[in-house]
Design an enzyme around this catalytic site. Sequence first.
Site, PDB file in Angstrom:
ATOM      1  N   LEU A  86      -5.527  26.318 -64.231  1.00 41.77           N
ATOM      2  CA  LEU A  86      -6.026  27.207 -63.188  1.00 41.77           C
ATOM      3  C   LEU A  86      -7.230  26.536 -62.534  1.00 41.77           C
ATOM      4  CD1 LEU A  86      -6.115  29.906 -61.713  1.00 41.77           C
ATOM      5  CD2 LEU A  86      -7.293  30.879 -63.655  1.00 41.77           C
ATOM      6  N   TYR A 100      -8.448  25.673 -67.896  1.00 42.29           N
ATOM      7  CA  TYR A 100      -7.114  25.210 -68.281  1.00 42.29           C
ATOM      8  C   TYR A 100      -6.961  25.254 -69.788  1.00 42.29           C
ATOM      9  CZ  TYR A 100      -9.383  20.557 -68.564  1.00 42.29           C
ATOM     10  OH  TYR A 100     -10.215  19.511 -68.841  1.00 42.29           O
ATOM     11  N   HIS A 131     -30.231  26.107 -70.027  1.00 38.19           N
ATOM     12  CA  HIS A 131     -28.879  26.252 -69.474  1.00 38.19           C
ATOM     13  C   HIS A 131     -27.813  26.320 -70.572  1.00 38.19           C
ATOM     14  CE1 HIS A 131     -31.039  25.549 -65.884  1.00 38.19           C
ATOM     15  NE2 HIS A 131     -30.939  24.234 -65.831  1.00 38.19           N
ATOM     16  N   GLN A 157     -18.461  23.010 -63.503  1.00 35.32           N
ATOM     17  CA  GLN A 157     -18.620  22.231 -62.273  1.00 35.32           C
ATOM     18  C   GLN A 157     -18.310  20.777 -62.557  1.00 35.32           C
ATOM     19  OE1 GLN A 157     -22.834  23.146 -61.784  1.00 35.32           O
ATOM     20  NE2 GLN A 157     -23.405  21.095 -62.407  1.00 35.32           N
TER      21      GLN A 157
HETATM   22  P1  NDP Z   1     -41.691  20.481 -56.354  1.00 35.73           P
HETATM   23  O1  NDP Z   1     -42.304  19.513 -57.281  1.00 35.73           O
HETATM   24  O2  NDP Z   1     -41.165  19.991 -55.055  1.00 35.73           O
HETATM   25  O3  NDP Z   1     -42.801  21.610 -56.140  1.00 35.73           O
HETATM   26  C1  NDP Z   1     -42.695  22.694 -55.235  1.00 35.73           C
HETATM   27  C2  NDP Z   1     -44.006  22.833 -54.504  1.00 35.73           C
HETATM   28  O4  NDP Z   1     -45.025  23.192 -55.416  1.00 35.73           O
HETATM   29  C3  NDP Z   1     -44.452  21.559 -53.859  1.00 35.73           C
HETATM   30  O5  NDP Z   1     -43.903  21.415 -52.589  1.00 35.73           O
HETATM   31  C4  NDP Z   1     -45.949  21.727 -53.830  1.00 35.73           C
HETATM   32  O6  NDP Z   1     -46.297  22.444 -52.676  1.00 35.73           O
HETATM   33  C5  NDP Z   1     -46.248  22.601 -55.013  1.00 35.73           C
HETATM   34  N1  NDP Z   1     -46.782  21.799 -56.119  1.00 35.73           N
HETATM   35  C6  NDP Z   1     -46.320  20.635 -56.598  1.00 35.73           C
HETATM   36  N2  NDP Z   1     -47.071  20.202 -57.610  1.00 35.73           N
HETATM   37  C7  NDP Z   1     -48.038  21.118 -57.792  1.00 35.73           C
HETATM   38  C8  NDP Z   1     -49.110  21.258 -58.690  1.00 35.73           C
HETATM   39  N3  NDP Z   1     -49.340  20.358 -59.642  1.00 35.73           N
HETATM   40  N4  NDP Z   1     -49.881  22.353 -58.599  1.00 35.73           N
HETATM   41  C9  NDP Z   1     -49.645  23.276 -57.678  1.00 35.73           C
HETATM   42  N5  NDP Z   1     -48.639  23.181 -56.781  1.00 35.73           N
HETATM   43  C10 NDP Z   1     -47.848  22.132 -56.840  1.00 35.73           C
HETATM   44  O7  NDP Z   1     -40.593  21.284 -57.163  1.00 35.73           O
HETATM   45  P2  NDP Z   1     -39.178  21.810 -56.708  1.00 35.73           P
HETATM   46  O8  NDP Z   1     -39.245  22.408 -55.356  1.00 35.73           O
HETATM   47  O9  NDP Z   1     -38.177  20.771 -56.978  1.00 35.73           O
HETATM   48  O10 NDP Z   1     -38.963  22.963 -57.773  1.00 35.73           O
HETATM   49  C11 NDP Z   1     -39.815  24.084 -57.830  1.00 35.73           C
HETATM   50  C12 NDP Z   1     -39.901  24.554 -59.260  1.00 35.73           C
HETATM   51  O11 NDP Z   1     -38.622  25.022 -59.639  1.00 35.73           O
HETATM   52  C13 NDP Z   1     -40.256  23.381 -60.179  1.00 35.73           C
HETATM   53  O12 NDP Z   1     -41.582  23.508 -60.609  1.00 35.73           O
HETATM   54  C14 NDP Z   1     -39.288  23.461 -61.322  1.00 35.73           C
HETATM   55  O13 NDP Z   1     -39.987  23.932 -62.416  1.00 35.73           O
HETATM   56  C15 NDP Z   1     -38.262  24.489 -60.899  1.00 35.73           C
HETATM   57  N6  NDP Z   1     -36.950  23.846 -60.716  1.00 35.73           N
HETATM   58  C16 NDP Z   1     -35.887  24.522 -61.088  1.00 35.73           C
HETATM   59  C17 NDP Z   1     -34.648  23.977 -60.940  1.00 35.73           C
HETATM   60  C18 NDP Z   1     -33.487  24.727 -61.296  1.00 35.73           C
HETATM   61  O14 NDP Z   1     -32.447  24.119 -61.176  1.00 35.73           O
HETATM   62  N7  NDP Z   1     -33.592  25.973 -61.666  1.00 35.73           N
HETATM   63  C19 NDP Z   1     -34.396  22.655 -60.432  1.00 35.73           C
HETATM   64  C20 NDP Z   1     -35.576  22.032 -60.014  1.00 35.73           C
HETATM   65  C21 NDP Z   1     -36.792  22.630 -60.171  1.00 35.73           C
HETATM   66  P3  NDP Z   1     -47.702  22.294 -51.962  1.00 35.73           P
HETATM   67  O15 NDP Z   1     -48.402  21.088 -52.479  1.00 35.73           O
HETATM   68  O16 NDP Z   1     -47.369  22.191 -50.511  1.00 35.73           O
HETATM   69  O17 NDP Z   1     -48.380  23.564 -52.279  1.00 35.73           O
HETATM   70  C1  BG6 Z   2     -32.356  21.765 -63.696  1.00 38.15           C
HETATM   71  C2  BG6 Z   2     -32.888  20.550 -64.357  1.00 38.15           C
HETATM   72  O1  BG6 Z   2     -32.734  22.899 -64.407  1.00 38.15           O
HETATM   73  O2  BG6 Z   2     -30.938  21.687 -63.647  1.00 38.15           O
HETATM   74  C3  BG6 Z   2     -32.434  19.300 -63.640  1.00 38.15           C
HETATM   75  O3  BG6 Z   2     -34.300  20.604 -64.357  1.00 38.15           O
HETATM   76  C4  BG6 Z   2     -30.934  19.285 -63.475  1.00 38.15           C
HETATM   77  O4  BG6 Z   2     -32.834  18.148 -64.359  1.00 38.15           O
HETATM   78  C5  BG6 Z   2     -30.457  20.598 -62.895  1.00 38.15           C
HETATM   79  O5  BG6 Z   2     -30.607  18.219 -62.612  1.00 38.15           O
HETATM   80  C6  BG6 Z   2     -28.944  20.661 -62.894  1.00 38.15           C
HETATM   81  O6  BG6 Z   2     -28.516  21.758 -62.168  1.00 38.15           O
HETATM   82  P1  BG6 Z   2     -27.059  21.763 -61.551  1.00 38.15           P
HETATM   83  O7  BG6 Z   2     -26.923  23.121 -60.956  1.00 38.15           O
HETATM   84  O8  BG6 Z   2     -27.011  20.672 -60.548  1.00 38.15           O
HETATM   85  O9  BG6 Z   2     -26.116  21.522 -62.677  1.00 38.15           O
END
Ligand code: NDP
Ligand code: BG6
Length: 500
Positions: free
Chosen positions: A402, A381, A247, A375
């Site tokens: 702003l 500003y 980020h 955010q």
């Molecule tokens: P979760 O840990 O909730 O995982 C999503 C789904 O993946 C789970 O519901 C599960 O589904 C499956 N899963 C979990 N662990 C494993 C495993 N070890 N192997 C295979 N499948 C697994 O993650 P989030 O939904 O919070 O986030 C999804 C992905 O997005 C994360 O992996 C993270 O890398 C990324 N992310 C990005 C963010 C961002 O802000 N851009 C923020 C948070 C996460 P099931 O078991 O039903 O198949």
């Molecule tokens: C994710 C990180 O990429 O960004 C999290 O994995 C973090 O740890 C999140 O909380 C922050 O995103 P935002 O949009 O809430 O600032």
Amino acid sequence: MSSPIQPIKENASMVVFGASGDLAKKKTFPALFSLFKDGRLSSDLVIVGYARSKIEPNDFIERITQFIKIDDNDSETKQKLEQFKKMCTYYRGSYDGVDSFQGLNNHLLEREGDREERNRVFYLALPPDVFVSVSTQLKQQCYPQKGAARLIIEKPFGFDLDSARDLQSKLNPLFDENEIYRIDHYLGKEMVQNLTHLRFCNPVISHLWNKESISNVQITFKEPIGTEGRGGYFDTSTIVRDIVQNHLVQVLSLIAMEPPTSLAAGDLRDAKVQALRRTRLGDLKDVVFGQYVKSKDGKRPGYLDDDTVPEGSKCPTYSAIPFFVDNDRWDGVPFLLKAGKAMDVGKVEVRVQFKPVANGLFKDAHRNELVIRIQPNEAVYFKLDIKQPGISSKPLLTDLDLTYKNRFTNMKLHEAYEALFFDAFAGDQSRFARIDELECAWSLVGPLLEYMEKEKPQPAPYEYGSNGPELLGNFLQKFGYVYDIPDYYEYPVTNLPDDK
Ligand code: NDP
Ligand code: BG6
């Protein structure tokens, strides 16, 4: 030159992998609904949630709509939600089994019905270790014979430079670069998108955007919550991989880049890559690492109190890191990337501090600053001095403010994921990370990751709910940041940017 990517306007399907997860219910489906409600998705869109968990159809719908808030009197939106629910189904399968993906393809065919073409968007909101197996199965079982395919991949893309390259080399035979959309959701945020406009629409800014005028740049990420429950993941990720490498480095590249030839994805990403190639990590001994301990009142736990965290872990939950961009524009200007969990407030901002006015007329003038608050409460500003109103000649530090919510009535800012999904359907990759950008970002933090791995530096403690480790003051001073205590409170003023 590759041909322009065609937008997907109809005959569209989207499969959300990891649909049982947190991101799906909190961000993905609310963002898709919002786009649908605003008429930005094709009305024939088929949406399939896919995961391994056993979830009944009704429970799935309940789950993915629980974070969609609608005013009780808003019958139109309620009606749209009912329509949206009918567009969504759940399909249960594994992340590597041929049968599962053949089943998914059949499910899609059934839902899509007769279509001249099948445009399919696959969104991998999954842990990275299944990216390759899912992509492989998608290519073999679900890739459209006629129509477009898009593969949207969540972060993290790799764990370091080698693993990012390895992942890419495995995706190469499966999907073309113009089919791959690597998410850094910060690129979808309004104020991050705004950086390009602020810089290149305004000569008053663009003419000052260089080492002659700017003393230092801070890019700050603060989150008021700790890693509660995510300690297992976070401990190997650390704040550097979780926030800084992706980020904050993306924001840095948009601030530091030279004017791109155009705003098209290729040109914009070329400009970012060029800037990142000239960027280097400052001296390792200047880096501040911190780890949060219990809050002052003892109510919020320390990082090490989390059961999911290995005992005695030295994982930094805070870091302040200097970077430099070695080119004509930025030579010697520190870019200070600060990120922390369990802080006093939640805030993400860019703070550009200008050089002091030449000694002469005024001895007590303050520094100018341009602040872009990403955010919460989006704002731009500009802090500047005026004559203290009344019978006085003292310079008074105030600001041109702003704050969006004050300036724009009926403003609806999109969520980052809305913008990104919209762009993915539109075939616009400008707000997705190209592989060479990610390689640069990994190379940039590589020496730091290596140092952390080998030396295991002891992070400085800071209390949960504080402003970070005490060392931060020296760090900022060393890189030339001057904190001018604002004079705001000498005068009763209204509409202060609300981070004061
Ligand atoms: P979760 O840990 O909730 O995982 C999503 C789904 O993946 C789970 O519901 C599960 O589904 C499956 N899963 C979990 N662990 C494993 C495993 N070890 N192997 C295979 N499948 C697994 O993650 P989030 O939904 O919070 O986030 C999804 C992905 O997005 C994360 O992996 C993270 O890398 C990324 N992310 C990005 C963010 C961002 O802000 N851009 C923020 C948070 C996460 P099931 O078991 O039903 O198949
Ligand atoms: C994710 C990180 O990429 O960004 C999290 O994995 C973090 O740890 C999140 O909380 C922050 O995103 P935002 O949009 O809430 O600032």
